[in-house]
Design an enzyme around this catalytic site. Structure first.
Site, mmCIF file in Angstrom:
data_model
loop_
_atom_site.group_PDB
_atom_site.id
_atom_site.type_symbol
_atom_site.label_atom_id
_atom_site.label_comp_id
_atom_site.label_asym_id
_atom_site.label_seq_id
_atom_site.Cartn_x
_atom_site.Cartn_y
_atom_site.Cartn_z
ATOM 1 N N ARG A 30 0.827 -1.218 0.000
ATOM 2 C CA ARG A 30 0.000 0.000 0.000
ATOM 3 C C ARG A 30 0.860 1.267 0.000
ATOM 4 N NH1 ARG A 30 -4.107 -1.780 4.652
ATOM 5 N NH2 ARG A 30 -5.154 -3.501 3.594
ATOM 6 N N ARG A 34 -3.169 6.696 1.081
ATOM 7 C CA ARG A 34 -3.674 7.888 1.770
ATOM 8 C C ARG A 34 -2.671 8.562 2.701
ATOM 9 N NH1 ARG A 34 -9.002 5.742 4.434
ATOM 10 N NH2 ARG A 34 -7.858 3.770 4.310
ATOM 11 N N ARG A 43 -6.820 12.065 -5.024
ATOM 12 C CA ARG A 43 -7.977 11.287 -4.584
ATOM 13 C C ARG A 43 -9.167 12.168 -4.190
ATOM 14 N NH1 ARG A 43 -11.451 8.668 -3.428
ATOM 15 N NH2 ARG A 43 -11.496 6.997 -1.912
ATOM 16 N N ASP A 79 -6.696 -2.623 -7.164
ATOM 17 C CA ASP A 79 -7.325 -3.293 -6.029
ATOM 18 C C ASP A 79 -7.518 -4.764 -6.393
ATOM 19 O OD1 ASP A 79 -8.954 -2.553 -3.332
ATOM 20 O OD2 ASP A 79 -9.961 -4.182 -4.387
ATOM 21 N N TYR A 155 -14.754 -12.215 0.155
ATOM 22 C CA TYR A 155 -15.385 -10.904 -0.019
ATOM 23 C C TYR A 155 -16.723 -11.034 -0.746
ATOM 24 C CZ TYR A 155 -11.403 -7.964 1.403
ATOM 25 O OH TYR A 155 -10.424 -7.307 2.110
#
Length: 355
Positions: A30, A34, A43, A79, A155
């Protein structure tokens, strides 16, 4: 391969093949995310899923941590659920994580899922890889990736994240034949998806079995291992090294080795030397700093880096976190980490690493 007149930093690729390197290569799961203000600036104007599908912007955020941190690889911004959407299921991705409004629960649901053409359904990922390579002038390798069938199925069946995984586990235990049909369809989707990334220029790929540690060793061997093994074998046939990683899988390391992967990722729950002993010297390891150690004072963080480097050894080790970097992390701490790994990794090879 780097264009004529340029030289690729290939430490990562050499370490994955257990070849000597001048220092320990490092990248962070990652690493495009962020915690970086330049990522947040982009973003703020676009939804996460749209960002993944915009090759120019995906390439831009992929390059950001390479430029800022000096890591030894770029991992394409995407992703693990991107290929799942192409199978025909509605996916919502936001800051609170993934959500499937119409989860997969029945045989009919599984039957309706397509095995998509990777270029038609997810060609934007390949294009982002090509643009990333161009932006970086092939100065570092680009890592492609995908999720493992069990993790993606979890998921899809749960409808998102889960604490108990009761729905996916009930599918495995109550309808094992159907579960295997599901995993086979996912595997048939993921292999061409990863091959597309390799053809676009990914020099190494990682398979994330993020939730594999939720299975007992017996169930992992039955429901995840066969599909991981097939993925590894078919990807290695393209000539690229393959990394397999999952969290909470210290007890599964002997099984992970059976996948034949070139590199096994270690989370922070096992000392790197213990992982080495379990796996043997014929496989490289990746990891394994606790992501929250980036909040330590610099001197203590540096001590953790030195400890991991000593435990993992100078050959066949790719330094990484034991899971993804967290959004509140100070980018300067991440940069300090990368510089410490490179400095002390070189000292380790020169025999001058301090006790």
């Amino acid at each position: 391969m780097a264009p004529e007149g340029t030289s690729m930093n290939d430490r990562l690729l050499k370490a994955a093949r257990r070849q000597p390197t001048d220092t320990t290569p490092v990248w962070l799961m990652r690493q495009a995310g962020r915690y970086l203000p330049e990522y947040r600036a982009i973003r703020g104007n676009i939804a996460f899923l749209d960002l993944c599908k915009h090759p120019d912007l995906a390439a831009e955020v992929t390059v950001q941590p390479v430029t800022r941190l000096g890591v030894d690889a770029a991992i394409i911004f995407s992703d693990i659920l991107i290929p799942v959407e192409a199978m025909g299921i509605v996916l919502e991705l936001g800051d609170k994580g993934p959500h499937f409004p119409q989860p997969v629960r029945t045989a009919a649901d599984i039957e309706r899922l397509a095995v998509p053409d990777p270029v038609e359904g997810t060609g934007f990922v390949a294009e982002a890889i090509r643009r990333t390579r161009k932006a970086l002038n092939d100065s570092v390798p680009v890592i492609g990736f995908a999720g493992a069938p069990f993790t993606l199925a979890a998921y899809m069946v749960e409808g998102g994240g889960s604490k108990s995984y009761i729905l996916i586990k009930r599918l495995l235990f109550e309808q094992p034949k159907l579960a295997h049909t599901f995993f086979q369809k996912l595997t048939d989707t993921l292999i061409p998806y990863l091959k597309m990334q390799v053809e676009a220029g990914a020099s190494i790929v990682q398979i994330f079995d993020s939730w594999g540690g939720e299975l007992s060793p017996y169930d992992f061997e039955r429901f995840s291992l066969p599909y991981l093994t097939r993925m590894v074998k078919e990807l290695q046939a393209t000539g690229v090294p393959v990394i397999v990683f999952g969290t909470g899988m210290s007890t599964h390391l002997p099984l992970l080795k059976r996948t034949g992967a070139d590199v096994i990722g270690l989370d922070w729950r096992i000392p790197a030397d213990d992982g080495r002993r379990i796996l043997g010297q014929d496989v490289a390891v990746q990891g394994n700093l606790d992501p929250l150690h980036l909040f330590l004072p610099r001197e203590e963080l540096e001590g953790r880096v030195v400890d991991i480097l000593k435990r993992a050894g100078p050959v066949g080790h790719i330094f990484n976190l034991g899971h993804g970097i967290l959004p509140p992390t100070d980018p300067e701490a991440a940069k300090f980490l990368v510089e410490a790994v490179h400095r002390h990794g070189a000292a380790l090879r020169q025999g001058t690493l301090s006790p």
